[in-house]
Design a protein around this motif. Structure first.
Motif, PDB file in Angstrom:
ATOM      1  N   GLU A   1      68.756  90.893 -54.122  1.00 47.50           N
ATOM      2  CA  GLU A   1      69.921  90.290 -54.757  1.00 47.50           C
ATOM      3  C   GLU A   1      70.652  91.287 -55.658  1.00 47.50           C
ATOM      4  O   GLU A   1      70.039  92.147 -56.270  1.00 47.50           O
ATOM      5  CB  GLU A   1      69.511  89.069 -55.600  1.00 47.50           C
ATOM      6  CG  GLU A   1      68.777  87.999 -54.821  1.00 47.50           C
ATOM      7  CD  GLU A   1      67.269  88.225 -54.823  1.00 47.50           C
ATOM      8  OE1 GLU A   1      66.822  89.292 -55.248  1.00 47.50           O
ATOM      9  OE2 GLU A   1      66.549  87.306 -54.367  1.00 47.50           O
TER      10      GLU A   1
ATOM     11  N   SER B   1      65.508  83.251 -56.807  1.00 48.70           N
ATOM     12  CA  SER B   1      64.988  82.700 -55.558  1.00 48.70           C
ATOM     13  C   SER B   1      65.157  81.194 -55.485  1.00 48.70           C
ATOM     14  O   SER B   1      64.840  80.573 -54.486  1.00 48.70           O
ATOM     15  CB  SER B   1      63.506  83.051 -55.406  1.00 48.70           C
ATOM     16  OG  SER B   1      63.315  84.414 -55.605  1.00 48.70           O
TER      17      SER B   1
ATOM     18  N   PRO C   1      70.416  79.704 -56.866  1.00 49.31           N
ATOM     19  CA  PRO C   1      70.167  80.850 -57.745  1.00 49.31           C
ATOM     20  C   PRO C   1      71.330  81.120 -58.697  1.00 49.31           C
ATOM     21  O   PRO C   1      72.460  80.715 -58.429  1.00 49.31           O
ATOM     22  CB  PRO C   1      69.991  82.012 -56.761  1.00 49.31           C
ATOM     23  CG  PRO C   1      70.754  81.598 -55.548  1.00 49.31           C
ATOM     24  CD  PRO C   1      70.686  80.104 -55.467  1.00 49.31           C
TER      25      PRO C   1
ATOM     26  N   ARG D   1      64.546  94.473 -55.589  1.00 52.05           N
ATOM     27  CA  ARG D   1      64.904  93.198 -54.952  1.00 52.05           C
ATOM     28  C   ARG D   1      66.184  93.339 -54.125  1.00 52.05           C
ATOM     29  O   ARG D   1      66.901  94.333 -54.222  1.00 52.05           O
ATOM     30  CB  ARG D   1      65.117  92.117 -56.023  1.00 52.05           C
ATOM     31  CG  ARG D   1      63.903  91.839 -56.894  1.00 52.05           C
ATOM     32  CD  ARG D   1      64.198  90.676 -57.832  1.00 52.05           C
ATOM     33  NE  ARG D   1      64.509  89.475 -57.086  1.00 52.05           N
ATOM     34  CZ  ARG D   1      63.659  88.483 -56.886  1.00 52.05           C
ATOM     35  NH1 ARG D   1      62.458  88.533 -57.417  1.00 52.05           N
ATOM     36  NH2 ARG D   1      64.019  87.431 -56.194  1.00 52.05           N
TER      37      ARG D   1
ATOM     38  N   ALA E   1      62.469  86.256 -60.496  1.00 55.34           N
ATOM     39  CA  ALA E   1      62.126  85.571 -59.242  1.00 55.34           C
ATOM     40  C   ALA E   1      62.549  84.109 -59.331  1.00 55.34           C
ATOM     41  O   ALA E   1      63.147  83.549 -58.401  1.00 55.34           O
ATOM     42  CB  ALA E   1      60.616  85.680 -58.989  1.00 55.34           C
TER      43      ALA E   1
END
Lengths: 327, 327
Positions: free
Chosen positions: A259, A231, A235, A257, A227
């Motif tokens: 990504e 995030s 990133p 997630r 995270a």
DNA sequence: GCCAACGACGACAACGTTGTCCTCGTCGTC
DNA sequence: GACGACGAGGACAACGTTGTCGTCGTTGGC
């Protein structure tokens, strides 16, 4: 044995001779003794035999972090094959990365007078094994060096492997690369992290500390680490994972997630090539490492090499897709 | 020990007392003895100790097919934990499904006077272990029954699991379902095949023999089997796989083919949920099986159950996608 | 017919411990 | 001052084998 001797009406030594197939017993007597042995279900006590002979016990101890980890279970199997080829038995123990536990197991094995010990050592000092080594117990360290004792050692080229993996990501154009590794007191984890840093430095790529997360691969810790890395206002675009446990755990977290960073894992693992995005890895050869370590041990038992050997096993980058995603 | 006694100027028994922390030694003497022990690197010889005491050896043997198979490596780890909790050591051996090799290992373990043996038995007769059982060696069979000997046994409900897996495919509307299993002399393979046949029969679904392929899971054999099942003018629309090795090998073969049959695998495996099409499985609980077997063994060593126990461990269907593809 | 040689086998010690039993010295008590 | 009790520690046997050496009977050669 006494019972067998009495029942067959012979002396102890004759039973011993029959059991060991020694000469000097007539076929008639031998047959009679064998019959009694079968009938009584007699089995030689190897403990007493070894005590008397003062020879090797024909057993080897293997101490590693966790037999259930595929990396170690493959290594373990390879060790077992070599041990079996030398007519020895294998004692196995998982240290769970706990040095007290490792020590207790190692000393327990030695009290049983194993001929040798193959160890994936924890980071604690291993000087306590010096008396065993002096007593003739062959010691081989595998996957990591053994702190505090000069012994035969089989290592992968962790640093070069991590450099290769990281450089691979850099070649795809990544500049912000995260590193998720195991606890930093573990030799391989530290080496691989160093390799990552070196590759980044060589590429003139500054590393920001939040990109690095070191620790036992537990889902919750990795969730937070990911995270943080993903995030962030800036990133990371790629991830390097320090070992198979971490890679698998990261894949599982990423599945939850949005990504889809590029990813290279250290250690190959089963099905890496069959995932939706096949995983690029820096592969080790655990079987080769185990086999090498075991062969080193038996060579040492034959008294062969004078000085402790240090063997480096190469790693190999296997591009499969996940590392070839551009930023 | 003689050397220690001489160097410390005490008797043998005093050294023994110090080593074992027995009472009856003054602190001064004990300290002196301990110092000499450290200096000489003395370690008690457990072989001699056990010989003298005639007691348990504090060691257990584990014999399975292959430690490198994830199913067995998890089982193995669970056994190890229980063994460790009982202050015992674990000897491990892989039989590679070769009964002669299993027998040699088992007898080797027994010659070392293990307290008990946990075995995943090959299909050969195990009467040769009767004398060991009679001599007090605790025997536990796990994953399969032990032919020719009545012992404590821990099994999965293979047949019910295979029925559940096959029924799941039938519910999706499949009628032409192939079965790929391990060598038919392996108990679990035979049981699961029987479960498949039963589910098919219960659904009034005739089974054509070309749909069934039994044998050690080697890539080439599976390739031919799959080609036969899938290229047929009336190809199967779904596959049931008999164990984790087969499932993984089949997935690998399917990746090289066009067809995408529905698939249910016996045994869960790592990353099954992260594949492009997550794999529906009939999950076993190898850790539970190992733990149960080991606990049974130690209960037996305490002399607890009179008659051999038979424990059935349930399997669980985990739908994930690959089994939910309609024909 | 005698002796050497040989084959078959057993008695005994030893491997490294520990359980049992004994000895010896000290201290407290009356 | 004598005696018992107690604590410290040692001598010895035994666990189940096997290496060494000795014994005994048979056989073959001269």
């Amino acid at each position: 044995m006494k019972d067998v001797a009495a029942a067959a009406g012979v002396g102890l030594k004759t039973v011993s001779r029959v059991v060991n197939g020694e000469a000097g017993v007539s076929e008639a007597t031998a047959g009679r003794v064998r019959a009694v042995i079968d009938q009584l279900g007699f089995r030689r006590n190897d403990g007493a035999r070894l005590l008397r002979q003062g020879a090797r016990t024909g057993s080897v101890g293997l101490l590693l972090e966790d037999v259930a980890d595929p990396f170690y279970s493959q290594l373990s199997r390879a060790v077992e094959e070599v041990v079996r080829a030398h007519d020895s038995l294998l004692l196995t123990g998982s240290s769970a990365e706990d040095s007290a536990r490792e020590r207790a197991l190692a000393l327990g094995f030695c009290a049983r007078r194993v001929d040798g010990l193959i160890v994936v050592p924890t980071s604690a000092d291993h000087a306590y094994l010096a008396p065993e080594a002096a007593a003739g117990t062959a010691l081989v360290s595998v996957d990591r060096p053994m702190p505090g004792l000069e012994v035969d050692t089989v290592l992968a080229d962790n640093r070069a492997g991590a450099v290769a993996g990281t450089a691979h990501l850099l070649r795809q154009g990544h500049r912000r690369i995260g590193y998720l590794g195991d606890a930093p007191d573990i030799f391989t984890a530290a080496e691989r992290l160093a390799g990552y840093r070196q590759a980044m430095a060589d590429a003139g790529c500054p590393v920001e500390e939040p990109w690095i997360a070191m620790g036992r691969p537990d889902p919750l810790g990795l969730r937070f680490a990911l995270a943080r890395m993903l995030s962030d206002p800036h990133p990371v675009t790629a991830l390097m994972c320090g070992n198979n446990r971490t890679t698998v755990a990261v894949l599982r977290e990423l599945a939850g997630r949005q990504e889809r960073p590029a990813l290279v894992g250290f250690d190959d693992f089963e099905l890496a090539d069959l995932l939706a995005v096949p995983v690029t890895v820096v592969a080790q050869d655990p079987a080769l490492m185990g086999r090498t370590a075991a062969e080193l041990l038996f060579r040492r038992l034959r008294g062969e090499p004078a000085a402790p050997q240090h063997i480096l096993v190469r790693t190999r980058l296997i591009p499969r897709g996940s590392g070839e995603i551009p930023p």
